[in-house]
Design a protein around this motif. Structure first.
Motif, PDB file in Angstrom:
ATOM      1  N   ASP A   1      25.632 -24.571  30.873  1.00  0.00           N
ATOM      2  CA  ASP A   1      26.108 -24.682  32.244  1.00  0.00           C
ATOM      3  C   ASP A   1      27.131 -23.583  32.545  1.00  0.00           C
ATOM      4  OD1 ASP A   1      26.273 -26.506  34.731  1.00  0.00           O
ATOM      5  OD2 ASP A   1      28.367 -26.144  34.196  1.00  0.00           O
TER       6      ASP A   1
ATOM      7  N   SER B   1      20.956 -33.191  37.977  1.00  0.00           N
ATOM      8  CA  SER B   1      21.258 -32.847  39.366  1.00  0.00           C
ATOM      9  C   SER B   1      20.612 -33.879  40.280  1.00  0.00           C
ATOM     10  CB  SER B   1      20.732 -31.446  39.700  1.00  0.00           C
ATOM     11  OG  SER B   1      20.966 -31.129  41.051  1.00  0.00           O
TER      12      SER B   1
ATOM     13  N   ALA C   1      21.173 -34.351  43.533  1.00  0.00           N
ATOM     14  CA  ALA C   1      21.139 -33.987  44.951  1.00  0.00           C
ATOM     15  C   ALA C   1      19.716 -34.031  45.500  1.00  0.00           C
ATOM     16  CB  ALA C   1      21.717 -32.594  45.154  1.00  0.00           C
TER      17      ALA C   1
ATOM     18  N   PHE D   1      19.977 -29.269  49.427  1.00  0.00           N
ATOM     19  CA  PHE D   1      20.811 -28.189  48.912  1.00  0.00           C
ATOM     20  C   PHE D   1      21.252 -27.274  50.066  1.00  0.00           C
ATOM     21  CE2 PHE D   1      17.994 -29.707  45.649  1.00  0.00           C
ATOM     22  CZ  PHE D   1      18.768 -29.746  44.502  1.00  0.00           C
TER      23      PHE D   1
ATOM     24  N   TYR E   1      16.737 -23.600  45.722  1.00  0.00           N
ATOM     25  CA  TYR E   1      16.444 -25.014  45.919  1.00  0.00           C
ATOM     26  C   TYR E   1      16.752 -25.408  47.347  1.00  0.00           C
ATOM     27  CZ  TYR E   1      16.557 -24.994  40.829  1.00  0.00           C
ATOM     28  OH  TYR E   1      16.321 -24.713  39.513  1.00  0.00           O
TER      29      TYR E   1
ATOM     30  N   ASN F   1      14.032 -29.125  41.846  1.00  0.00           N
ATOM     31  CA  ASN F   1      15.273 -29.704  41.355  1.00  0.00           C
ATOM     32  C   ASN F   1      15.666 -28.980  40.070  1.00  0.00           C
ATOM     33  OD1 ASN F   1      16.302 -31.811  39.164  1.00  0.00           O
ATOM     34  ND2 ASN F   1      17.146 -32.421  41.155  1.00  0.00           N
ATOM     35  N   PRO F   2      16.932 -28.661  39.865  1.00  0.00           N
ATOM     36  CA  PRO F   2      17.333 -27.910  38.667  1.00  0.00           C
ATOM     37  C   PRO F   2      17.007 -28.598  37.351  1.00  0.00           C
ATOM     38  CG  PRO F   2      19.079 -27.861  40.320  1.00  0.00           C
ATOM     39  CD  PRO F   2      18.058 -28.848  40.812  1.00  0.00           C
ATOM     40  N   THR F   3      17.167 -29.909  37.283  1.00  0.00           N
ATOM     41  CA  THR F   3      16.859 -30.623  36.046  1.00  0.00           C
ATOM     42  C   THR F   3      15.359 -30.612  35.786  1.00  0.00           C
ATOM     43  OG1 THR F   3      18.712 -32.090  36.590  1.00  0.00           O
ATOM     44  CG2 THR F   3      17.325 -32.710  34.736  1.00  0.00           C
TER      45      THR F   3
ATOM     46  N   PRO G   1      15.293 -36.795  38.816  1.00  0.00           N
ATOM     47  CA  PRO G   1      16.090 -35.957  37.921  1.00  0.00           C
ATOM     48  C   PRO G   1      16.452 -36.667  36.621  1.00  0.00           C
ATOM     49  CG  PRO G   1      16.861 -35.712  40.163  1.00  0.00           C
ATOM     50  CD  PRO G   1      15.859 -36.824  40.183  1.00  0.00           C
TER      51      PRO G   1
END
Length: 399
Positions: free
Chosen positions: A31, A42, A44, A47, A59, A66-68, A249
């Protein structure tokens, strides 16, 4: 392209690293804000954007990317040796997305030993939408030619299969299918990318129920598709977003966490399965043992060629028929009577009455004297003592 998410490498030159290293690092940079070594969850759903139509980091909306989920997709795609990876909410959701390349009037060939849920999806859902289905004995790849029609577009197979542990020659099946102009989908759930690499053998797409060995802990439901085919990837990224059957996520985090230990788990699954097979081979209540690692298994030579190990799934048939199979399945204590497979705990089931009830009366119907084991990571002696005691309750060949 990884499910519509931005292109972000987990660490430099992942292809230069071994399987276990990529399982831990591919798609998973530390990170940048905290230095955390575990990919954050993540949560959320939307974004912030720099300007209209300009997402800040690629995103924009949680269904689309999604980042994950992106980290998870990069990782598993790397393990399958694929350029594209897509995560779905279940194995059947992943299957559904692949099957949507077919149109009314198209048809596909399915191996005549397959998961009941796959057969139900194709037969009942896509069948009602005008997609045809024929079950084929894929142990003889030339039978594909005999079953092929002008409407055939796809060959779908598992190897090893669920629940009979049949092994199909992926390379030979791909050669015949591609010559005829079709595509090949390989369900790699039982073998996992640790033991088998279908894309390298010519497959167009690889499918997983990530609920099983990828997740590995019976605490997450998921599906995954990997491919090198750009056109198929375009279809999948559109379908993933348009249909929306995406994992949460937190599901992605759990599956990614499980994937990190896939290699060491598969080694232990295989070691325990080998010991279980030896017990089954000697017990008088057992009629036959179905396991690719046995030299007398019809697909043993193929398994030796296209797999690096034989996995943790074992099936066997009993002399006492269905009654004996149900008796044994209900008599274990360490092996849990339950559906599913591929996790740390050992499971036992009666496919005819449980996971494969939906294929009763079809060409895929399974023998009623069959028991399926998912051999877990428990102490070997505990597994052998437990299964041996359960087998002792069933009639032997002499009876």
């Amino acid at each position: 392209m990884l499910g519509g998410d931005p292109q972000v490498s987990g660490f430099e030159d992942p292809d230069e690293f071994g399987f276990e290293t990529r399982a831990i690092r591919a798609g998973q940079p530390h990170d940048p804000y905290t230095g955390a070594v575990v990919t954050p969850i993540s949560l959320a759903t939307t974004f912030a954007q720099e300007a209209v139509g300009q997402p800040r980091h690629g995103y924009e909306y949680g269904r689309t990317g999604n980042p994950t989920r992106h980290a998870y997709q990069v990782c598993v795609a790397s393990l399958e040796g694929a350029r594209h990876g897509f995560a779905f909410a279940s194995g059947l959701a992943a299957s559904d997305a692949l099957l949507r390349v077919l149109r009314p009037g198209d048809s596909l060939l399915l191996g005549d030993d397959a998961y009941g849920g796959t057969f139900r999806l194709i037969d009942k859902v896509f069948g009602n939408a005008g997609v045809g289905l024929a079950a084929v004995d894929l142990t003889a790849p030339d039978k594909i030619r005999d079953a092929w029609t002008p409407s055939t577009r796809m060959v779908w197979l598992e190897t090893p299969t669920n629940p009979l542990l049949t092994v199909f020659d992926i390379e030979a099946i791909c050669a015949v299918t591609h010559e005829l102009g079709g595509i090949v989908v390989v369900d790699n759930t039982f073998a996992t990318p640790y033991l088998q690499q279908p894309l390298a053998l010519g497959a167009d797409a690889v499918l997983h129920s990530a609920t099983k060995y990828l997740g590995g802990h019976s605490d997450v439901v998921g599906g995954f598709v990997a491919t090198d085919d750009d056109e198929l990837a375009d279809h999948l990224v559109f379908t993933q977003n348009a249909v929306g059957a995406v994992p949460s996520p937190f599901d992605c985090y759990l599956a990614l966490r499980g994937t990190k230990t896939l290699g060491v788990r598969m080694d232990r699954h295989g070691e325990n399965a080998h010991a279980v097979v030896e017990l089954l081979e000697e017990h008088p209540a057992v009629r036959s043992v179905l396991y690719p690692g046995r030299p007398d298994h019809l697909g043993h030579d193929i398994a030796c060629r296209q797999m690096s190990g034989f996995g943790g799934m074992v099936s066997f048939r009993l002399h006492g028929g269905r009654a004996a199979a149900e008796q044994v399945a209900a008599s274990t204590k360490v092996f849990t009577l339950a559906e599913s497979l591929g996790a740390v705990e050992s499971l036992i089931e009666h496919p005819g009455a449980m996971t494969h009830a939906s294929v009763a009366g079809s060409a895929l119907e399974v023998p009623d004297d069959l028991v399926r084991l998912s051999v877990g990571l428990e102490t070997e002696s505990d597994l052998l003592d437990d299964l041996g005691a359960a087998l002792d309750t069933a009639p032997s060949a002499a009876n």
